[in-house]
Every structure is written in C-alpha cells, then in structure tokens.
Design an enzyme around this catalytic site. Structure first.
Site, short mmCIF file in Angstrom:
data_model
loop_
_atom_site.label_atom_id
_atom_site.label_comp_id
_atom_site.label_asym_id
_atom_site.label_seq_id
_atom_site.Cartn_x
_atom_site.Cartn_y
_atom_site.Cartn_z
N LYS A 241 0.83 -1.21 0.00
CA LYS A 241 0.00 0.00 0.00
C LYS A 241 0.87 1.26 0.00
CE LYS A 241 -3.78 -0.09 2.38
NZ LYS A 241 -4.42 -0.40 3.64
N ARG B 207 -3.06 2.93 8.92
CA ARG B 207 -3.36 1.60 8.33
C ARG B 207 -2.11 0.77 8.17
NH1 ARG B 207 -8.38 2.48 4.78
NH2 ARG B 207 -8.46 4.72 4.59
N GLY C 36 -7.86 -7.34 5.50
CA GLY C 36 -8.68 -7.49 6.71
C GLY C 36 -7.99 -8.20 7.87
N MET D 109 -5.11 -7.25 9.54
CA MET D 109 -4.48 -6.39 10.56
C MET D 109 -5.38 -5.19 10.87
SD MET D 109 -0.49 -6.61 9.57
CE MET D 109 -0.65 -6.52 7.81
N ARG E 162 -4.25 -1.24 -6.19
CA ARG E 162 -3.53 -2.52 -6.18
C ARG E 162 -3.98 -3.35 -7.39
NH1 ARG E 162 -6.68 -4.45 -0.81
NH2 ARG E 162 -8.74 -4.41 -1.70
N HIS F 180 -9.87 -44.22 -7.21
CA HIS F 180 -10.33 -44.72 -8.50
C HIS F 180 -11.27 -43.73 -9.16
CE1 HIS F 180 -13.12 -47.03 -11.09
NE2 HIS F 180 -11.98 -47.58 -11.51
N ARG G 81 -2.56 -46.95 -19.06
CA ARG G 81 -2.77 -47.96 -18.00
C ARG G 81 -3.51 -49.12 -18.66
NH1 ARG G 81 -3.86 -43.05 -14.75
NH2 ARG G 81 -2.63 -43.14 -12.83
N ARG H 148 2.18 -49.04 -20.17
CA ARG H 148 2.58 -49.71 -18.93
C ARG H 148 1.96 -51.09 -18.88
NH1 ARG H 148 0.61 -47.37 -13.36
NH2 ARG H 148 -1.31 -48.42 -13.98
N GLU I 66 8.18 -45.62 -8.51
CA GLU I 66 7.00 -45.35 -7.68
C GLU I 66 7.07 -46.00 -6.30
OE1 GLU I 66 3.45 -46.67 -9.74
OE2 GLU I 66 4.49 -48.36 -10.62
N SER J 167 9.89 -43.06 -15.33
CA SER J 167 8.71 -42.20 -15.25
C SER J 167 8.26 -42.22 -13.79
CB SER J 167 7.61 -42.73 -16.16
OG SER J 167 6.47 -41.91 -16.04
N GLY K 148 6.07 -42.32 -10.90
CA GLY K 148 4.65 -42.61 -10.57
C GLY K 148 4.41 -42.04 -9.19
N THR K 149 4.13 -40.76 -9.16
CA THR K 149 4.10 -40.08 -7.86
C THR K 149 2.85 -40.36 -7.04
OG1 THR K 149 3.45 -38.15 -9.14
CG2 THR K 149 5.73 -38.22 -8.36
N ASN K 150 1.86 -41.02 -7.65
CA ASN K 150 0.72 -41.44 -6.82
C ASN K 150 1.19 -42.50 -5.83
OD1 ASN K 150 -0.80 -39.86 -8.54
ND2 ASN K 150 -1.42 -41.60 -9.81
N ASP K 151 1.84 -43.52 -6.39
CA ASP K 151 2.34 -44.58 -5.50
C ASP K 151 3.57 -44.13 -4.72
OD1 ASP K 151 0.72 -46.94 -5.52
OD2 ASP K 151 1.11 -47.06 -7.66
N CYS L 245 4.32 -39.31 -14.45
CA CYS L 245 2.98 -39.62 -14.93
C CYS L 245 1.97 -39.75 -13.78
CB CYS L 245 2.98 -40.88 -15.78
SG CYS L 245 3.51 -42.34 -14.88
N TYR M 104 9.61 -34.53 -19.64
CA TYR M 104 8.18 -34.35 -19.90
C TYR M 104 7.36 -34.59 -18.65
CZ TYR M 104 7.69 -39.46 -19.94
OH TYR M 104 7.69 -40.78 -19.59
C1 PEP Z 1 1.43 -43.66 -10.03
O1 PEP Z 1 1.52 -44.48 -9.13
O2 PEP Z 1 1.77 -42.46 -9.92
C2 PEP Z 1 0.88 -44.06 -11.32
C3 PEP Z 1 0.85 -43.21 -12.33
O3 PEP Z 1 0.34 -45.28 -11.40
P1 PEP Z 1 -1.13 -45.66 -10.87
O4 PEP Z 1 -1.80 -44.38 -10.48
O5 PEP Z 1 -1.80 -46.34 -11.98
O6 PEP Z 1 -0.82 -46.55 -9.72
MG MG Z 2 1.33 -46.56 -9.59
#
Ligand code: PEP
Ligand code: MG
Length: 914
Positions: free
Chosen positions: A40, A110, A119, A121, A360, A478, A599, A655, A784, A803, A805-808, A870, A890
């Site tokens: 400000k 102010r 809002g 402070m 602002r 899922h 998949r 895969r 993964e 690759s 597999g960041t979910n697992d 992925c 990628y």
């Molecule tokens: C993962 O584990 O990140 C992945 C891409 O595989 P899935 O989600 O099918 O287990």
């Molecule tokens: Mg996986």
C-alpha cells in the site's frame, strides 16, 4: 505515548537509518519499494510521484516493525522526531493543524504488508479527534452531526483496537454496539443515522465512560498519544491470530513485517458534492475493458462496503458528478498505463475534489485473468512473457470445463462439500448404481453417479454420468482418477453424505435426497447442491471438437493465444495419460505430444472384457491362464493399433498390467454368480478362488511387475500385442510411424526389471522375425516405490527411461493410503500438517527429495536416461514447476489438464530464466 527506546539504531548517527517516507508534495518512495514500504505504501508513493491526487501522508517502514519486535515493542530513538516532522508536513499540505482546535487535521493509520493481507491487521480512522477538535471539525464542515459521528466512530475503533475494550467472546456483543443499540432503543430509533448531533454527543460520553470503567484509563485527548497508540496497535496486529493464520496459509514469512501508513483523512460525506467509491480499470469477472465499480454520494468508504445504502454503478457518475467522472476516467487510464495491470482502486470526492486513496492489482476470475493478460499485450503494455506470468495456470481450466450459471449457483441450496477431484460443473438425477445411471442416461436424462466409492464395475455408469460424487476416497482414488481422465466432473470424499443403498437415499446435513432427484456438483470447488443448476459445454471444447467455428469464439482466440505463447517458451514436453483412442484424440486436440502412461488394465474395464480379465485372474494354472490370455490378445492388439494411430507417430508409453487385483474381482454375490455362470465354473470355485486371492492390503500386494514375474504369460501376451500392433501399422498400405515405450510398473529391485526385460526383448525378436520387420522400442520403468529411487543407479542399468509414478511414490513414501485421505484430511489441513494435499501437489521436501536423488543417480549410470512423470501431480502447476527445475523432459497428465500443463511449463521456464 509509547516509550521511545534509547537503544541505538542499526547505523551510526552520521548515516542515520531512514524510517519515515513521505508521499505528497514531497515523495520519497516508489512502487519498487514494497519490501520497505509494504504494497500500500509503495503504491501510494508511486501514485503521488506521478502526480495523481493522493491525500498526503507518510509510511513508517517495515524496518520499524522488525525493530519493534526485536526490542520489546519499542521504537528506534529517532522515530518520534521523524514522525512529528512528517505529521507537520502533512498538516501544512492540508492547511490544517494536527490537534488544532479550529482547523484540525485528521489522519488514518493503516497497515500495509509486502503482499496484501486483506482485513487481517488493524486500521484506525478519524484519528486526531478529541473533545476540542471535534468542535473544530463541526464548524469547518458546517455539520455537527457528521463531526460527532466521526468522533464516536473513532472512540469505538480506538477503544477496541488500541485499548482492548472488546466483546468477551465470539457469542457476546461488542460493548460499544450494546451502548449504541441501547440508546437507539430508548429513543425509539432504528438506524444509526437517525441519531442527532446531541444524541451522538451523549453517546460519546457513554463510550468514554465505558473505556474508563473497563481499563481504568481515560480515552486519550493528546493527539500524539493517540497516534503512537494506533501505530503500536497496527505493528502489534502483525502478530495477531488472524494474521498468523493467513501468513501460514499463503506462505508469507513472519520476518517481512508490516509498514504503517499515516494519511490525511478526506471526507466523502461532506455534502452532495462529495462521495466515495471503489473502481476496477476492467471488469474483474469477464476481463472486458470497461470501467467497472460503484460509488455513493455523501458517504464514507465503509458505507459502500457495509451495504448500508445501495451503491450506484460507476457509469451513473457521468451524469451526477460529470467533472469528477472525467477526472476519474483519466485516473483509470493513467493507473493501468503506469502499473501495467488491471487496478482495483478506492477514491473519495470531498467537496468536488477527487482523491485516490489506494490502488492494487485487482483480483479476478480465471477468464478475466486470461483476457486481461492477452489484451494488455495487444495494447502493447506488456510483453508475452509478462502476460503469461500474470495468468494463474489453473485459470485455463475455466475456459474448458462446463460451467454453472453463476446466478443460479448462488441461489442453489448447498448441501455439503467434498474434495474437488474433477473440475467443472455437472447437474443431473441421482443414480446410486452404475446400472441405474445407464438406465437414466438411456432415457435421455443427465445423471450424477453417487457412490460410497467406485470400482471398475462402475465404469459404464461413470461413462453415462455427467459427474461422479463419492463419500469416501481421495483425489487419486479410482473415482477421481478415472473421472479426470474421462474429463468428468467429480467430487470425492464428501464425508458428510451418508448413502443408504437399500432405501436409495442420500443424506447430508439434514437434507435427504432420493434416487432420481436432481443434484448438482461443482468439481472445481467441491460444493454439492440440491436440485438442478443449468450448465453448458465450454466454447473452447466445442471449437476443438469441431461443433463451433474458431472464428466465432473470442474465448477460443484467447485460449489459442495463450497456448501458442506457452509452447514458445516452455522446455518441458507435455504428454498425456490415456488408455483409449478417443482419450488420446482429445488430448492431442488439447496439445499433447505423446502418451506418457497408458494404463493397460483400464482397457479391460469395458463390457464383457472385464469377464475375460476375471477369467484370467481366476485361472488356477498357466494352462488356464494362457487360454484366457488368448482371448485378451486380439483385444489388446486392436487397442494398441487404435492408440498408435491416434497418436500418429508421437511416442506412446504403455505400462504393463498393474491392477490391484481386488479392483477386478466382484465383491457382490449376484455378480459372482453371474460370472460363475458365464465362465461355466461352479460358484463355490469362484468364491474359493476370490478368497485365495484375497490380500489384506492389495495396494501393497501382488501388483505391478510382481504380477508379471509371477505370471510371465501376462507380460508375454501384452508385449506381443504391442509389437504386433506396431508391425501391423508399419507394414500397412499407408504406414503409420510408431514409437512404443514399454514401461514396467512398481519396480524396486533391478532384478525385477531384468526379469521382465528379458521377456520383452525375447518377444520383440520373435515378432520381428515373424513379421519380417525391424522396429525400435524403448523399455523403462516407473519409479514409484522409494527403493527404486534409492537404487536408481542400479535400476538405470536396465531402464532406458524413468517415469515417476508419484501417486504410488507419495503413498509409499508417506506410508499413507492414497484412497483413505477423506477421514483426516480436513484436520491435517487445519492444523497445517499438510499445507496442500500431497496426492494433488508434490510433497517437494519429502517425495521431491527422492525424485532428485533418483534423477542424479540414474543419470550417473545412464547419461541419456529419459525422465518424465505420470502421477496425478503432472497436472499440478506447482509440481510442474518442480519437475522443470528437476530437469525432467516431460510431464504426463490427464487430457483435460494438458493445456494447464502447457502454460505451467512455460511459466516454470520463464521463472527459472529470471
Ligand atoms: C502412479 O503411481 O503415480 C501411477 C501413475 O500409477 P497408478 O496411479 O496407476 O498406480
Ligand atoms: Mg502406480
């Protein structure tokens, strides 16, 4: 007055540290000094410097805040003198006197942090009023009622913020409000502005008594004592609970501190030639270049905000206050040209004279963010790179997803909220089973499939639904995964909802809905509504699908411009997670440059295929399994032909089978019976086999490469299908280029990879010999599980690509089931244990470190190791930024997120280059 510290300043007296920065006739700061002056203060200085009509004032720097906390809430010894000089200068410019009996200067005090913390402070207005100056204000304004109203407002604000006279708790009433209400009741008056000057004068006496009774101190009459009290309160509010929570939410470091802005008050309530308002240089909802805002004549700023009177649209000012409107139009143009962004500014007109109190960068919707950035570039105010960085990457989504009509959504009844898992808006009749969803859809009705959680059995129902709502499961469950890939709207883990499948009802927060009733879900926000809310396909989607001409849609033009610019600057390639030709085509239309994850297990969810798959899983020996696999081979081959064709020479990562087996096996007695009948097997056998295959924790059981190692014939069938599809297309009359990349899932030991690799190479040789053709392919692995990351140097001996597999990898690193977040997620977020959902946005300090380790060590073994990601994180802008800096080649995300990823990748590259 606060004690002025004797401790020396950080510099010697000959090079005295500057703590006070003026704006007005003399201006010491500018817009680049946000760190020192706060947002400000810096913008006020900038506006004053370019000659805009800003009421004069000064900023006490954030350095003083740092000093304040480092020295037991005291100030540098030079500060008092500097503040006094600055106040005198302001008074001179206003031709008034601070504390002057006849012509008093009033100021506002102010806060102003580097990033705005709206809002959070404290603020004090009308400071400088006391028993004498109030009379002066009454005579110069010729309006005693106004003067006494300002005084009672000031005492109330000061008594609350500085002297701590507050309500005892959240339920009890503010003691000042209680006095005001008592007075109105006893006088039989309803509104504050019905009180006369004399009555307000009496109220002032009661307020002062209240303060004396509660604090044992009288309300200060010395204006400098008032000023230091207010300055101390504003600095003190940097550490109030609200501010602390806000900072932790938005990652604002506590060390930044706040500045304090002290500015001459100007009054919009000084008569009919006065007024106040808020304006935006463009429409913040649509981004259109129209003057947007509202104002009130004869009013103070808080009247506009509090809705005491209904403000008028800014355009009405052209008639009512034409001269001021012309001036305001000039200010609008000037501000945008100067700050090179859409501005949100506040103004006051005092007796026909226009003042700008604040400016602002305005907050805006996703659509507006894109339109404004593109148009500012067209107007040559900013270059393409700056324009791209101004667009939150997620905004692109607002151009793609079906949308609810904003007004209808506002009016709809909110039932509860869940995790926003598939963005967009969907409305339809409730179906509690996939079969019911199909029946409704065949009748031509829109459907929302509502389940506790979904399984592969539900796929058909999901395909027939506009949206999916589950009461359990997280953003990579899922339901979420499939919904996002299909581009379906989805809310997961709406834990407030109870579904009674028997009664066919859904209950949440006292509302019960039956099967067939309408429900609406906003997958962008996670909100669930009762009833029908109209929605429609986005224009961009219609153009991409060919049902609308590009030239007819300005939204599409905006989208296309942003995508073209993004592709110019990004380094990361964008692939997609797709399992069918249709999904692949959509992704290519959105700009995907390859498939990063197919998949294969998803290819068996549809129709009767799932039963063939089940037959294969239920097989007791290799012979039976090979029989079942024989049926699956042609289906797989056909799938891959379709996929390769749709990708037309782009790389396709396939895969090998990675099903948690429980996802495929029927849990329902009736479905088990049907399956037994269909396969010609005794029901008891089916039940026994399902029992034998039961795993306590299927997510950590016989999944991924373990399945292919245990049953090599599955791997053989899959790679045979892939290579035969490749050979077919390469030898077709019109040959199609193919680049298959075979990916082995859930590898933790290099020996696992070696085992599967041998099969892949053997089958490849066989197909090449049989088909008399040579083709190239790559073999790599998913990273993964932590062991793969930790032994990346060994794994890279066999893998041509990694690759992530960041979910697992998130699931296994955090030791946290990806499907069970709903139960405790809210609590964890509230307690700031998770700042973001780790399954939606990469846990950079944990999972990210493993990734870094894997990249470094994998590349030590194999210099040209290809690297990608992925997991679901590949569609998250913040995670994409991390992946860029990690040096991945990628990211591979679900089709609808491809455009977001393109923009996010460009932004990551631009930020890194900075
Ligand atoms: C993962 O584990 O990140 C992945 C891409 O595989 P899935 O989600 O099918 O287990
Ligand atoms: Mg996986």
């Amino acid at each position: 007055m606060k004690k002025i510290s004797d401790s020396s300043t950080t510099k010697s007296s000959s090079q005295k540290t500057r703590y006070v920065y003026n704006f007005g006739e003399q201006t010491d700061g500018n817009a680049s000094m946000r760190e020192l002056l706060g947002g400000k203060g810096a913008n006020l200085a900038e506006m004053a410097a370019i000659g805009l009509p800003v009421p004069p004032g000064f900023t006490v720097s954030t350095d003083v805040c740092t000093y304040f906390y480092a020295h037991g809430r005291s100030y540098p010894k030079t500060l008092a003198k500097d503040v006094e000089v600055a106040v005198k200068s302001v008074a001179k410019q206003m031709k008034r006197e601070f504390g002057g009996r006849d012509n008093p200067l009033l100021v506002s005090v102010r806060s102003g942090a580097r990033d705005s913390m709206p809002g959070m402070m404290d603020t004090i207005l009308n400071l400088g009023l006391n028993d004498e100056t109030v009379e002066g204000l009454a005579s110069i304004s010729d309006n005693p009622r106004f003067a006494w109203d300002c005084y009672r407002r000031f005492i109330q604000m000061y008594g609350d913020v500085v002297m701590g006279v507050q309500a005892l708790n959240e339920e009890s009433e503010c003691p000042f409000h209680a006095l005001l209400d008592n007075m109105k009741t006893s006088l039989g008056k309803e509104l504050d502005n019905e009180l006369t000057a004399e009555e307000l004068q009496e109220l002032v006496q009661r307020y002062k008594k209240l303060i004396a009774d509660k604090t044992g101190k009288s309300f200060p009459q010395d204006v400098y004592e008032q000023l230091w009290g207010a300055v101390g309160a504003v600095f003190g509010s940097w550490k109030n609970d609200r501010a602390i929570l806000y900072r932790s939410q938005y990652g604002i470091p506590a060390e930044w501190g706040t500045a304090v802005n002290i500015q001459a008050m100007v009054f919009g309530n000084a008569g009919d030639d006065s007024g106040t308002g808020v304006a935006f240089t463009r429409d913040p909802a649509t981004g259109e270049k129209v003057f947007y805002g509202e104002y009130l004549t004869n009013a103070q700023g808080e009247d506009v905000v509090a809705g005491v009177r209904t403000p008028k649209p800014i355009a009405a000012m052209a008639k009512e206050l034409p001269k001021n409107f012309t001036d305001l139009e000039k200010v609008r143009t000037r501000l945008e040209k100067h700050f090179k962004d859409m501005q949100d500014f506040e103004f006051t007109i005092e007796n026909g004279r226009l003042f700008i109190l604040q400016t602002r960068n305005g907050k805006r919707t996703g659509l507006a963010a894109i339109r404004i950035a593109v148009e500012l570039n067209k107007e040559k105010l900013i270059d393409q790179k700056t324009a791209l960085l101004k667009i939150p990457a997620e905004s692109v989504d607002t151009l793609l997803v079906p949308v609810f009509d904003a007004k209808a959504q506002k009016e709809a009844k909110l039932i509860c909220t869940g995790l926003p898992a598939g963005p967009g808006a969907a409305t339809g009749r409730i179906a509690f089973t996939a079969a019911q969803a199909e029946i409704e859809a065949r009748k031509g009705n829109k459907v929302i499939l509502c389940r506790s959680e979904t399984s592969p059995d539900d796929l058909k129902g999901m395909l027939h639904s506009q949206g999916i709502l589950t009461t359990r499961g997280g953003v990579s469950s899922h339901a979420a995964l499939v919904a996002r890939q299909l581009g379906k709207v989805c809310i997961c883990g709406a834990a407030d909802i109870t579904i009674n499948y028997e009664r066919k009802t859904l209950t949440a927060n006292g509302i019960t809905l039956k099967e067939g009733d309408y429900i609406s879900i906003n997958g962008t926000t996670g909100s669930v509504y009762q009833g029908l809310i109209e929605s429609a396909d986005s224009e961009v989607k219609r153009v991409l699908e060919g049902t609308m001409k590009a030239s007819e849609s300005y939204t599409y033009e905006l989208f296309n411009t942003v995508m073209e610019w993004s592709d110019k600057y990004r380094k990361l390639r964008i692939r997609t997670n797709a399992d069918t030709p249709a999904m692949a085509q959509t992704a290519v239309a959105y700009g995907a440059e390859g498939i990063g994850l197919c998949r294969t297990e998803h290819m068996f969810f549809e129709g009767s295929r799932i039963d063939d798959m089940r037959q294969m899983i239920l097989a007791v020996d290799g012979v039976q399994r090979r029989e079942a696999l024989k049926k699956l081979l042609p289906m797989q081959r056909k799938d891959f032909v379709g996929l390769f064709k749709a990708m037309a020479g782009r790389p396709v990562t396939i895969r090998l089978l990675d099903p948690p087996l429980h996802e495929f096996l029927p849990q329902d007695d009736a479905v088990r019976r049907q399956l037994a009948d269909k396969l010609g097997l005794p029901l008891e056998f089916v039940i026994d086999r399902i029992k034998a295959l039961h795993e306590e924790n299927p997510m950590l059981g016989c999944r991924g490469c373990r399945l292919g190692i245990l049953y090599p014939e599955i791997t053989e069938m899959q790679v045979q299908a892939i290579f035969e599809a490749a050979a077919e297309l390469l030898t077709a009359k019109k040959p199609v280029e193919v680049h298959p990349e075979i990916m082995i899932p859930l590898v933790g030991f290099k020996a696992e990879l070696a085992d599967q690799l041998a099969i892949v190479h053997r089958i490849a040789e066989q197909v090449m010999t049989r088909k008399k053709i040579k083709f190239k392919y790559m073999v790599g692995t998913m990273v993964e599980v932590p062991r793969a990351a930790i032994t990346a140097d060994e794994i890279a001996e066999h893998a041509e690509f990694f690759s992530f597999g960041t979910n697992d990898l998130t699931q296994t690193t955090l030791g946290l089931s990806r499907d069970d977040m709903g139960l405790f997620y809210d609590e964890y977020q509230q307690k700031e244990i998770y700042s973001k959902n780790p399954f939606a946005s990469l846990d950079k300090t944990g999972v990210g470190k493993l990734m870094q380790f894997a990249v470094t060590n994998g590349q030590k073994t194999r210099k040209d190791l290809k690297l990608g990601i992925c997991g679901e994180h590949a569609g998250d802008p913040d995670s994409i930024d991390f992946c860029h800096n990690l040096g991945l080649q990628y990211v591979s995300c679900s089709p609808p997120r491809v455009p977001i990823a393109r923009l996010a990748a460009a932004q990551a590259a631009l930020r890194a280059a900075k």
